[in-house]
Write an enzyme that holds these catalytic residues in place. Structure first.
Site, PDB file in Angstrom:
ATOM      1  N   ASN A  10       0.797  -1.149   0.075  1.00 45.93           N
ATOM      2  CA  ASN A  10       0.123   0.045   0.118  1.00 45.93           C
ATOM      3  C   ASN A  10       0.743   1.236   0.004  1.00 45.93           C
ATOM      4  O   ASN A  10       1.739   1.428   0.882  1.00 45.93           O
ATOM      5  CB  ASN A  10      -0.847   0.103   1.371  1.00 45.93           C
ATOM      6  CG  ASN A  10      -1.892   1.099   1.514  1.00 45.93           C
ATOM      7  OD1 ASN A  10      -1.442   2.192   1.017  1.00 45.93           O
ATOM      8  ND2 ASN A  10      -3.145   0.801   1.642  1.00 45.93           N
ATOM      9  N   HIS A  13       1.106   6.225   1.918  1.00 46.76           N
ATOM     10  CA  HIS A  13       1.819   7.114   2.887  1.00 46.76           C
ATOM     11  C   HIS A  13       2.806   7.920   2.078  1.00 46.76           C
ATOM     12  O   HIS A  13       3.366   8.641   2.774  1.00 46.76           O
ATOM     13  CB  HIS A  13       1.913   6.629   4.123  1.00 46.76           C
ATOM     14  CG  HIS A  13       0.668   6.137   4.823  1.00 46.76           C
ATOM     15  ND1 HIS A  13      -0.284   7.109   5.058  1.00 46.76           N
ATOM     16  CD2 HIS A  13       0.373   5.043   5.244  1.00 46.76           C
ATOM     17  CE1 HIS A  13      -1.408   6.910   5.557  1.00 46.76           C
ATOM     18  NE2 HIS A  13      -1.177   5.600   5.588  1.00 46.76           N
ATOM     19  N   HIS A  46      -5.509   3.838  -1.777  1.00 46.69           N
ATOM     20  CA  HIS A  46      -6.791   4.049  -1.118  1.00 46.69           C
ATOM     21  C   HIS A  46      -7.065   5.510  -1.702  1.00 46.69           C
ATOM     22  O   HIS A  46      -6.444   6.380  -1.121  1.00 46.69           O
ATOM     23  CB  HIS A  46      -7.001   3.824   0.427  1.00 46.69           C
ATOM     24  CG  HIS A  46      -8.389   4.316   0.793  1.00 46.69           C
ATOM     25  ND1 HIS A  46      -8.376   4.118   2.025  1.00 46.69           N
ATOM     26  CD2 HIS A  46      -9.289   4.731   0.399  1.00 46.69           C
ATOM     27  CE1 HIS A  46      -9.740   4.346   2.339  1.00 46.69           C
ATOM     28  NE2 HIS A  46     -10.536   4.689   1.551  1.00 46.69           N
ATOM     29  N   ARG A  48      -9.399   8.291  -0.930  1.00 48.02           N
ATOM     30  CA  ARG A  48     -10.368   8.557  -0.034  1.00 48.02           C
ATOM     31  C   ARG A  48     -11.021   9.872  -0.565  1.00 48.02           C
ATOM     32  O   ARG A  48     -10.677  10.503  -1.365  1.00 48.02           O
ATOM     33  CB  ARG A  48      -9.454   9.065   1.125  1.00 48.02           C
ATOM     34  CG  ARG A  48      -9.017   8.029   1.989  1.00 48.02           C
ATOM     35  CD  ARG A  48      -8.427   8.445   3.284  1.00 48.02           C
ATOM     36  NE  ARG A  48      -9.340   8.590   4.196  1.00 48.02           N
ATOM     37  CZ  ARG A  48      -9.675   7.905   5.318  1.00 48.02           C
ATOM     38  NH1 ARG A  48      -9.110   6.725   5.434  1.00 48.02           N
ATOM     39  NH2 ARG A  48     -10.844   8.197   5.961  1.00 48.02           N
ATOM     40  N   ARG A  52      -7.003  12.949   0.894  1.00 50.33           N
ATOM     41  CA  ARG A  52      -5.728  13.200   1.800  1.00 50.33           C
ATOM     42  C   ARG A  52      -4.474  12.821   1.389  1.00 50.33           C
ATOM     43  O   ARG A  52      -3.483  13.352   1.824  1.00 50.33           O
ATOM     44  CB  ARG A  52      -6.068  12.953   3.306  1.00 50.33           C
ATOM     45  CG  ARG A  52      -6.036  11.333   3.445  1.00 50.33           C
ATOM     46  CD  ARG A  52      -6.089  11.461   4.890  1.00 50.33           C
ATOM     47  NE  ARG A  52      -7.559  11.595   5.528  1.00 50.33           N
ATOM     48  CZ  ARG A  52      -8.028  10.875   6.569  1.00 50.33           C
ATOM     49  NH1 ARG A  52      -7.264   9.932   7.297  1.00 50.33           N
ATOM     50  NH2 ARG A  52      -9.220  11.001   6.877  1.00 50.33           N
ATOM     51  N   GLU A  73      -8.691   0.658  -3.483  1.00 52.22           N
ATOM     52  CA  GLU A  73      -9.527   0.889  -1.960  1.00 52.22           C
ATOM     53  C   GLU A  73     -10.304   1.785  -2.374  1.00 52.22           C
ATOM     54  O   GLU A  73      -9.968   2.968  -2.473  1.00 52.22           O
ATOM     55  CB  GLU A  73      -8.639   0.930  -0.755  1.00 52.22           C
ATOM     56  CG  GLU A  73      -7.894  -0.286  -0.205  1.00 52.22           C
ATOM     57  CD  GLU A  73      -7.359  -0.034   1.010  1.00 52.22           C
ATOM     58  OE1 GLU A  73      -7.546   0.874   1.573  1.00 52.22           O
ATOM     59  OE2 GLU A  73      -6.362  -0.681   1.191  1.00 52.22           O
ATOM     60  N   THR A 104      -8.544   3.475   8.369  1.00 49.59           N
ATOM     61  CA  THR A 104      -9.852   2.660   8.339  1.00 49.59           C
ATOM     62  C   THR A 104      -9.801   1.922   9.608  1.00 49.59           C
ATOM     63  O   THR A 104      -8.916   0.708   9.819  1.00 49.59           O
ATOM     64  CB  THR A 104      -9.598   1.705   6.998  1.00 49.59           C
ATOM     65  OG1 THR A 104      -9.186   2.573   5.857  1.00 49.59           O
ATOM     66  CG2 THR A 104     -10.999   1.232   6.731  1.00 49.59           C
ATOM     67  N   GLU A 154     -11.158  -9.182   2.742  1.00 43.21           N
ATOM     68  CA  GLU A 154      -9.835  -8.937   3.520  1.00 43.21           C
ATOM     69  C   GLU A 154     -10.226  -8.600   4.725  1.00 43.21           C
ATOM     70  O   GLU A 154     -11.048  -7.881   5.336  1.00 43.21           O
ATOM     71  CB  GLU A 154      -9.240  -7.814   2.930  1.00 43.21           C
ATOM     72  CG  GLU A 154      -8.005  -7.190   3.387  1.00 43.21           C
ATOM     73  CD  GLU A 154      -7.071  -6.164   2.865  1.00 43.21           C
ATOM     74  OE1 GLU A 154      -7.228  -6.005   1.538  1.00 43.21           O
ATOM     75  OE2 GLU A 154      -6.507  -5.595   3.668  1.00 43.21           O
ATOM     76  N   HIS A 193      -3.611  -4.584   7.540  1.00 38.27           N
ATOM     77  CA  HIS A 193      -3.972  -3.385   8.587  1.00 38.27           C
ATOM     78  C   HIS A 193      -3.008  -3.577   9.831  1.00 38.27           C
ATOM     79  O   HIS A 193      -3.024  -4.595  10.472  1.00 38.27           O
ATOM     80  CB  HIS A 193      -5.272  -3.100   9.100  1.00 38.27           C
ATOM     81  CG  HIS A 193      -5.444  -1.735   9.392  1.00 38.27           C
ATOM     82  ND1 HIS A 193      -5.760  -0.740   8.726  1.00 38.27           N
ATOM     83  CD2 HIS A 193      -5.043  -1.135  10.591  1.00 38.27           C
ATOM     84  CE1 HIS A 193      -5.791   0.503   9.275  1.00 38.27           C
ATOM     85  NE2 HIS A 193      -5.251   0.182  10.360  1.00 38.27           N
TER      86      HIS A 193
HETATM   87  N1  PXP Z   1      -5.971  -3.006   3.996  1.00 38.95           N
HETATM   88  C1  PXP Z   1      -6.878  -2.222   3.787  1.00 38.95           C
HETATM   89  C2  PXP Z   1      -8.205  -2.407   3.337  1.00 38.95           C
HETATM   90  C3  PXP Z   1      -6.598  -0.678   4.357  1.00 38.95           C
HETATM   91  O1  PXP Z   1      -7.518   0.136   4.352  1.00 38.95           O
HETATM   92  C4  PXP Z   1      -5.280  -0.742   4.807  1.00 38.95           C
HETATM   93  C5  PXP Z   1      -4.893   0.788   5.302  1.00 38.95           C
HETATM   94  O2  PXP Z   1      -5.068   1.644   4.434  1.00 38.95           O
HETATM   95  C6  PXP Z   1      -4.202  -1.739   4.695  1.00 38.95           C
HETATM   96  C7  PXP Z   1      -4.634  -3.021   4.207  1.00 38.95           C
HETATM   97  C8  PXP Z   1      -2.630  -1.505   5.293  1.00 38.95           C
HETATM   98  O3  PXP Z   1      -2.660  -1.058   6.516  1.00 38.95           O
HETATM   99  P1  PXP Z   1      -1.606  -0.591   7.238  1.00 38.95           P
HETATM  100  O4  PXP Z   1      -1.192   0.799   6.178  1.00 38.95           O
HETATM  101  O5  PXP Z   1      -1.664  -0.385   8.539  1.00 38.95           O
HETATM  102  O6  PXP Z   1      -0.434  -1.755   6.695  1.00 38.95           O
END
Ligand code: PXP
Length: 243
Positions: A10, A13, A46, A48, A52, A73, A104, A154, A193
């Site tokens: 992901n 960030h 994602h 949003r 952001r 996402e 999330t 998921e 997550h």
């Molecule tokens: N899976 C989903 C559906 C998420 O919303 C997120 C967070 O954006 C993640 C995985 C990844 O989580 P993390 O950034 O805490 O590793």
């Protein structure tokens, strides 16, 4: 390796840091390419409602640039469905979204929102997009996903990631049971997550899980060791856990 667990990276960030200054760097597309080179099996982003981190152009550039499947996402809104149908990502993961949350924070209520989700999921599926639902590892939510015809769920691993001791073992047991229940009913289970080098292996060892999606920790670790090393180490820990 037939039981290889896929790693979705992901990159949200990277965009968070870029947006802090409003310029073009660091570029999330470059991060996606680096993750790809380091052994990621997919890229997750994602978009949003408040934009952001990831912005609309990022999705278009990702689709046009990366060879890996994109897991888009999205909240269950008309705006996001229209964007998914426009960009046609490999997969769309439907997540709950609250404007004031930092991330999330919990799973989607697939059970309570059946009527709202049904038409939306059908439209995505008809467009050839693999739909996944980001849910808590809860039998009632898995049953709801079955009724909605979602091919993938998921599981939100946030509770597991933030718990300690016995409470963490209990959360792991919930994830283990949920993965078995989903797979038994023909749904491909994924998880994600809050996963880190320290907590990923017990989750990665759950045999039915097909994919982990990991972001925040990998991008943070990349500050110290680089994204290549960060992704490679996560990949190695996951492979080791699968034995
Ligand atoms: N899976 C989903 C559906 C998420 O919303 C997120 C967070 O954006 C993640 C995985 C990844 O989580 P993390 O950034 O805490 O590793």
């Amino acid at each position: 390796m037939s039981n290889r667990l896929r790693l979705g990276v992901n990159i949200d960030h990277v965009a968070t840091i870029r947006n802090a200054r409003g310029g073009l760097t660091p570029d999330p597309i470059r991060a996606a390419l680096a993750a790809q080179a380091a052994g990621a099996d997919g890229i997750t982003a994602h978009l949003r409602e408040d934009r952001r981190h990831i912005i609309d152009d990022d999705i278009a550039h990702l689709i046009g640039t990366i060879a890996l499947p994109l897991n888009f996402e999205m909240a269950a809104t008309e705006e996001m469905v229209a964007l998914a149908l426009k960009h046609r990502p490999h997969a769309a993961c439907i997540v709950p979204e609250r404007r004031e949350e930092r991330t999330t924070e919990g799973g989607l209520d697939a059970f309570g929102q059946h009527n709202h989700l049904k038409g939306l999921i059908d439209r995505l599926r008809d467009a050839g997009i693999r739909v996944s639902l980001f849910i808590e590892p809860d039998p009632r939510q898995i049953e709801a996903a079955m009724l909605l015809g979602a091919p993938v769920v998921e599981f939100h691993t946030g509770r597991y990631a933030h718990a300690e001791g016995q409470a963490q073992s209990d959360e792991l047991a919930r994830l283990t049971d949920a993965a078995a229940l989903a797979a038994k009913n023909g749904i491909e289970p994924h998880a994600g997550h809050g996963l880190t080098f320290d907590n990923v292996q017990p989750v990665a060892a759950i045999p039915q899980l097909a994919e982990l999606n990991i972001g925040h920790f990998l991008i943070g670790e990349a500050i110290f060791v680089g994204l290549d090393a960060s992704v490679r180490k996560m990949r190695a820990l996951m492979d080791e856990a699968r034995g």
